[in-house]
Design a protein around this motif. Structure first.
Motif, PDB file in Angstrom:
ATOM      1  N   TYR A  43      -0.215   5.842   7.996  1.00  0.00           N
ATOM      2  CA  TYR A  43       0.493   4.672   8.522  1.00  0.00           C
ATOM      3  C   TYR A  43      -0.385   3.424   8.420  1.00  0.00           C
ATOM      4  N   GLU A  44      -1.636   3.547   8.821  1.00  0.00           N
ATOM      5  CA  GLU A  44      -2.547   2.399   8.769  1.00  0.00           C
ATOM      6  C   GLU A  44      -2.732   1.907   7.339  1.00  0.00           C
ATOM      7  N   SER A  45      -2.827   2.837   6.408  1.00  0.00           N
ATOM      8  CA  SER A  45      -2.988   2.464   5.001  1.00  0.00           C
ATOM      9  C   SER A  45      -1.725   1.800   4.459  1.00  0.00           C
ATOM     10  N   ALA A  46      -0.569   2.306   4.899  1.00  0.00           N
ATOM     11  CA  ALA A  46       0.697   1.695   4.484  1.00  0.00           C
ATOM     12  C   ALA A  46       0.794   0.273   5.003  1.00  0.00           C
ATOM     13  N   ARG A  47       0.386   0.048   6.238  1.00  0.00           N
ATOM     14  CA  ARG A  47       0.418  -1.300   6.804  1.00  0.00           C
ATOM     15  C   ARG A  47      -0.528  -2.235   6.053  1.00  0.00           C
ATOM     16  N   LYS A  48      -1.719  -1.753   5.715  1.00  0.00           N
ATOM     17  CA  LYS A  48      -2.667  -2.566   4.937  1.00  0.00           C
ATOM     18  C   LYS A  48      -2.078  -2.942   3.584  1.00  0.00           C
ATOM     19  N   LEU A  49      -1.462  -1.975   2.935  1.00  0.00           N
ATOM     20  CA  LEU A  49      -0.844  -2.223   1.635  1.00  0.00           C
ATOM     21  C   LEU A  49       0.303  -3.214   1.777  1.00  0.00           C
ATOM     22  N   ALA A  50       1.137  -3.037   2.799  1.00  0.00           N
ATOM     23  CA  ALA A  50       2.260  -3.939   3.021  1.00  0.00           C
ATOM     24  C   ALA A  50       1.771  -5.367   3.271  1.00  0.00           C
ATOM     25  N   ASP A  51       0.726  -5.511   4.075  1.00  0.00           N
ATOM     26  CA  ASP A  51       0.183  -6.844   4.360  1.00  0.00           C
ATOM     27  C   ASP A  51      -0.327  -7.509   3.084  1.00  0.00           C
ATOM     28  N   PHE A  52      -0.983  -6.731   2.240  1.00  0.00           N
ATOM     29  CA  PHE A  52      -1.472  -7.248   0.958  1.00  0.00           C
ATOM     30  C   PHE A  52      -0.307  -7.740   0.096  1.00  0.00           C
ATOM     31  N   LEU A  53       0.755  -6.966   0.030  1.00  0.00           N
ATOM     32  CA  LEU A  53       1.898  -7.319  -0.814  1.00  0.00           C
ATOM     33  C   LEU A  53       2.605  -8.571  -0.306  1.00  0.00           C
TER      34      LEU A  53
ATOM     35  N   THR B  14      12.282  -4.332  -5.372  1.00  0.00           N
ATOM     36  CA  THR B  14      13.131  -3.491  -4.518  1.00  0.00           C
ATOM     37  C   THR B  14      12.343  -2.384  -3.826  1.00  0.00           C
ATOM     38  N   THR B  15      11.340  -1.808  -4.496  1.00  0.00           N
ATOM     39  CA  THR B  15      10.559  -0.747  -3.845  1.00  0.00           C
ATOM     40  C   THR B  15       9.625  -1.329  -2.799  1.00  0.00           C
ATOM     41  N   ILE B  16       9.079  -2.518  -3.063  1.00  0.00           N
ATOM     42  CA  ILE B  16       8.245  -3.172  -2.053  1.00  0.00           C
ATOM     43  C   ILE B  16       9.089  -3.512  -0.831  1.00  0.00           C
ATOM     44  N   MET B  17      10.252  -4.130  -1.048  1.00  0.00           N
ATOM     45  CA  MET B  17      11.130  -4.453   0.088  1.00  0.00           C
ATOM     46  C   MET B  17      11.544  -3.198   0.843  1.00  0.00           C
ATOM     47  N   TYR B  18      11.853  -2.122   0.117  1.00  0.00           N
ATOM     48  CA  TYR B  18      12.240  -0.882   0.781  1.00  0.00           C
ATOM     49  C   TYR B  18      11.101  -0.355   1.647  1.00  0.00           C
ATOM     50  N   GLY B  19       9.868  -0.403   1.134  1.00  0.00           N
ATOM     51  CA  GLY B  19       8.723   0.029   1.933  1.00  0.00           C
ATOM     52  C   GLY B  19       8.565  -0.806   3.190  1.00  0.00           C
ATOM     53  N   LEU B  20       8.730  -2.119   3.073  1.00  0.00           N
ATOM     54  CA  LEU B  20       8.646  -2.991   4.250  1.00  0.00           C
ATOM     55  C   LEU B  20       9.738  -2.633   5.258  1.00  0.00           C
ATOM     56  N   LEU B  21      10.936  -2.366   4.755  1.00  0.00           N
ATOM     57  CA  LEU B  21      12.042  -1.996   5.641  1.00  0.00           C
ATOM     58  C   LEU B  21      11.806  -0.642   6.301  1.00  0.00           C
ATOM     59  N   MET B  22      11.184   0.285   5.584  1.00  0.00           N
ATOM     60  CA  MET B  22      10.854   1.582   6.184  1.00  0.00           C
ATOM     61  C   MET B  22       9.925   1.388   7.383  1.00  0.00           C
ATOM     62  N   LEU B  23       8.940   0.504   7.235  1.00  0.00           N
ATOM     63  CA  LEU B  23       8.021   0.230   8.341  1.00  0.00           C
ATOM     64  C   LEU B  23       8.756  -0.433   9.499  1.00  0.00           C
ATOM     65  N   LEU B  24       9.626  -1.376   9.203  1.00  0.00           N
ATOM     66  CA  LEU B  24      10.398  -2.031  10.254  1.00  0.00           C
ATOM     67  C   LEU B  24      11.346  -1.057  10.944  1.00  0.00           C
ATOM     68  N   GLU B  25      11.953  -0.175  10.187  1.00  0.00           N
ATOM     69  CA  GLU B  25      12.879   0.812  10.731  1.00  0.00           C
ATOM     70  C   GLU B  25      12.172   1.754  11.692  1.00  0.00           C
ATOM     71  N   MET B  26      10.959   2.170  11.348  1.00  0.00           N
ATOM     72  CA  MET B  26      10.201   3.058  12.235  1.00  0.00           C
ATOM     73  C   MET B  26       9.889   2.376  13.568  1.00  0.00           C
ATOM     74  N   GLU B  27       9.563   1.092  13.507  1.00  0.00           N
ATOM     75  CA  GLU B  27       9.237   0.363  14.727  1.00  0.00           C
ATOM     76  C   GLU B  27      10.453   0.169  15.611  1.00  0.00           C
TER      77      GLU B  27
ATOM     78  N   MET C 175       3.105 -15.968  13.769  1.00  0.00           N
ATOM     79  CA  MET C 175       4.108 -15.017  13.290  1.00  0.00           C
ATOM     80  C   MET C 175       3.509 -13.614  13.289  1.00  0.00           C
ATOM     81  N   ASN C 176       4.187 -12.647  13.956  1.00  0.00           N
ATOM     82  CA  ASN C 176       3.662 -11.276  13.957  1.00  0.00           C
ATOM     83  C   ASN C 176       4.055 -10.567  12.662  1.00  0.00           C
ATOM     84  N   TRP C 177       3.542  -9.348  12.481  1.00  0.00           N
ATOM     85  CA  TRP C 177       3.732  -8.657  11.201  1.00  0.00           C
ATOM     86  C   TRP C 177       5.197  -8.347  10.931  1.00  0.00           C
ATOM     87  N   LYS C 178       5.951  -8.043  11.975  1.00  0.00           N
ATOM     88  CA  LYS C 178       7.370  -7.734  11.758  1.00  0.00           C
ATOM     89  C   LYS C 178       8.119  -8.960  11.240  1.00  0.00           C
ATOM     90  N   GLU C 179       7.844 -10.095  11.848  1.00  0.00           N
ATOM     91  CA  GLU C 179       8.487 -11.331  11.408  1.00  0.00           C
ATOM     92  C   GLU C 179       8.085 -11.687   9.980  1.00  0.00           C
TER      93      GLU C 179
END
Length: 407
Positions: A330-340, A392-405, A1-5
């Motif tokens: 961006y890299e730090s946001a991805r690291k944080l998102a992966d942790f969450l 909700t803020t964690i999900m929103y952050g994940l969606l922001m990353l997905l939206e950018m991609e 499973m990739n990070w987006k999935e």
């Protein structure tokens, strides 16, 4: 499973938890509940406008990105509820504002539920203006204008927002009224007014936002961190140092992106440096470091706070990247998102699997800590599983990353 999935799967797990366990009667007719308190064996009976607004934003973006319309009924119910609970009385001195909460979404609970908080209302203002930006539906901007106008009328000379009455701010003794001087009480409204300015192009929203940002910038220290509400007014004792600087990173990034003022670029970079200095190797943002142990009573250096920091930091890092183009954010946001995504509750209990508890220890790799420092209702910590603020803020952050991609 990739990070987006994995991000989509995480969001879907959380939405299913909220949908199955946290709705008021009749499919969330009166919104969603605030949180579960595990150690108290109860679900709070508070339905909060800020939590509901944050969930509406998540559902809208989830639908936009995935095409899944499963939760559209809940989005519509929440929006209708927000329209009902906004003060629409033309004779009310609080016209346009939103209360702290209603019991079960429809029972008034004065004076505490009646309290009007700057940070909560600021976050609602951000969501309403964003929904207008997404949809061009005038319903959202009409609600946003009434809310923004309420707070603009209350702005003090120093840039803070307050009314001298018992609805706006009550100090610890429950009687003495005081102005909310802490950054968290100013920055969310400043950001909301900036979004209103972006949507409407009207300087009457920009000018008070600039005034508010001037107030908070005086409290940024040389290492980039912002002084806390605990330091400035002996309030929010349980909120970790990481929180208000993460909020500042978000607000000043939005300010720079919308106005282009280099002053905000300097401030956001310094705030970003401090937030990044707190990022653990696992990706989580720690509560504090040795330089700021006295700035909050929430000062365990091994804890990552999920109610007041992680989601806000994720949003802030992404906005900092959008504002500056600096890949480090961006890299730090991805690291944080992966942790969450990794620590999301799973196989703990069907009552809260899919959510996140309030604080996590990166050394023991377990949920840990409390938010009961001069705070009897323990607003956070290992026994709280929040919908708004946290999930909700964690999900929103994940969606922001997905939206950018996707763009």
């Amino acid at each position: 499973m990739n990070w987006k999935e994995s991000y989509v799967k995480s969001i879907e797990k959380c939405l299913e938890w909220i949908n199955s366990k946290m709705l008021t009667f009749n499919d969330g007719y009166n919104g969603i509940y605030e949180r579960i308190r595990i150690d108290m064996n109860n679900r709070t009976n508070w339905s909060r406008p800020d939590c509901n607004a944050e969930l509406a934003r998540v559902i809208y973006l989830y639908n936009k990105i995935t095409g899944d319309e499963k939760y559209n009924y809940l989005f519509n119910n929440i929006i209708e509820w927000l329209k009902r609970v906004q003060d629409n009385d033309p004779l009310s001195v609080w016209k346009g504002s939103f209360p702290f909460y209603l019991i079960d979404g429809y029972i008034n609970d004065p004076p505490i539920g009646d309290t009007i908080y700057q940070n909560d209302n600021g976050k609602i203002l951000i969501v309403l203006t964003q929904l207008y930006d997404y949809t061009n539906n005038s319903v959202y901007i009409d609600m946003a204008k009434k809310l923004a106008d309420y707070w603009i009328a209350l702005q003090q000379e120093d840039g803070t927002f307050a009314r001298i009455d018992s609805k706006t701010f009550i100090s610890k003794d429950g009687k003495t009224l005081c102005y909310p001087k802490g950054p968290c009480f100013v920055l969310w409204l400043a950001a909301g007014l900036l979004f209103a300015y972006k949507a409407l192009g009207d300087d009457r929203y920009l000018d008070p936002a600039i005034k508010a940002l001037r107030y908070t910038e005086q409290y940024q220290l040389e290492n980039g961190r912002f002084r806390t509400s605990y330091e400035l007014m002996q309030a929010e004792d349980w909120r970790p140092v990481s929180s208000e600087t993460s909020i500042a990173l978000f607000a000043y990034s939005v300010a720079y992106k919308i106005t282009g003022d280099e002053r905000y670029l300097h401030i956001l970079k310094k705030a970003g440096d401090f937030v990044l200095s707190l990022q653990h190797g696992c990706g989580g943002i720690l509560n504090c470091d040795d330089s700021c142990l006295e700035a909050s009573l929430q000062n365990n250096k091994n804890l990552c706070d999920l109610v007041y920091t992680q989601g806000f930091a994720l949003m802030g890092l992404i906005e900092a990247f959008k504002a500056t183009g600096n890949e480090l954010y961006y890299e730090s946001a991805r690291k944080l998102a992966d942790f969450l995504v990794e620590i999301q509750c799973n196989n703990e209990s069907p009552l809260w699997d899919g959510g996140w508890r309030g604080s996590f220890n990166v050394e023991t790799w377990k949920w840990d800590g409390r938010a009961n420092q001069n705070n009897p209702i323990d607003e956070g910590g290992m026994y709280s599983v929040y919908t708004g603020w946290c999930a909700t803020t964690i999900m929103y952050g994940l969606l922001m990353l997905l939206e950018m991609e996707k763009q």
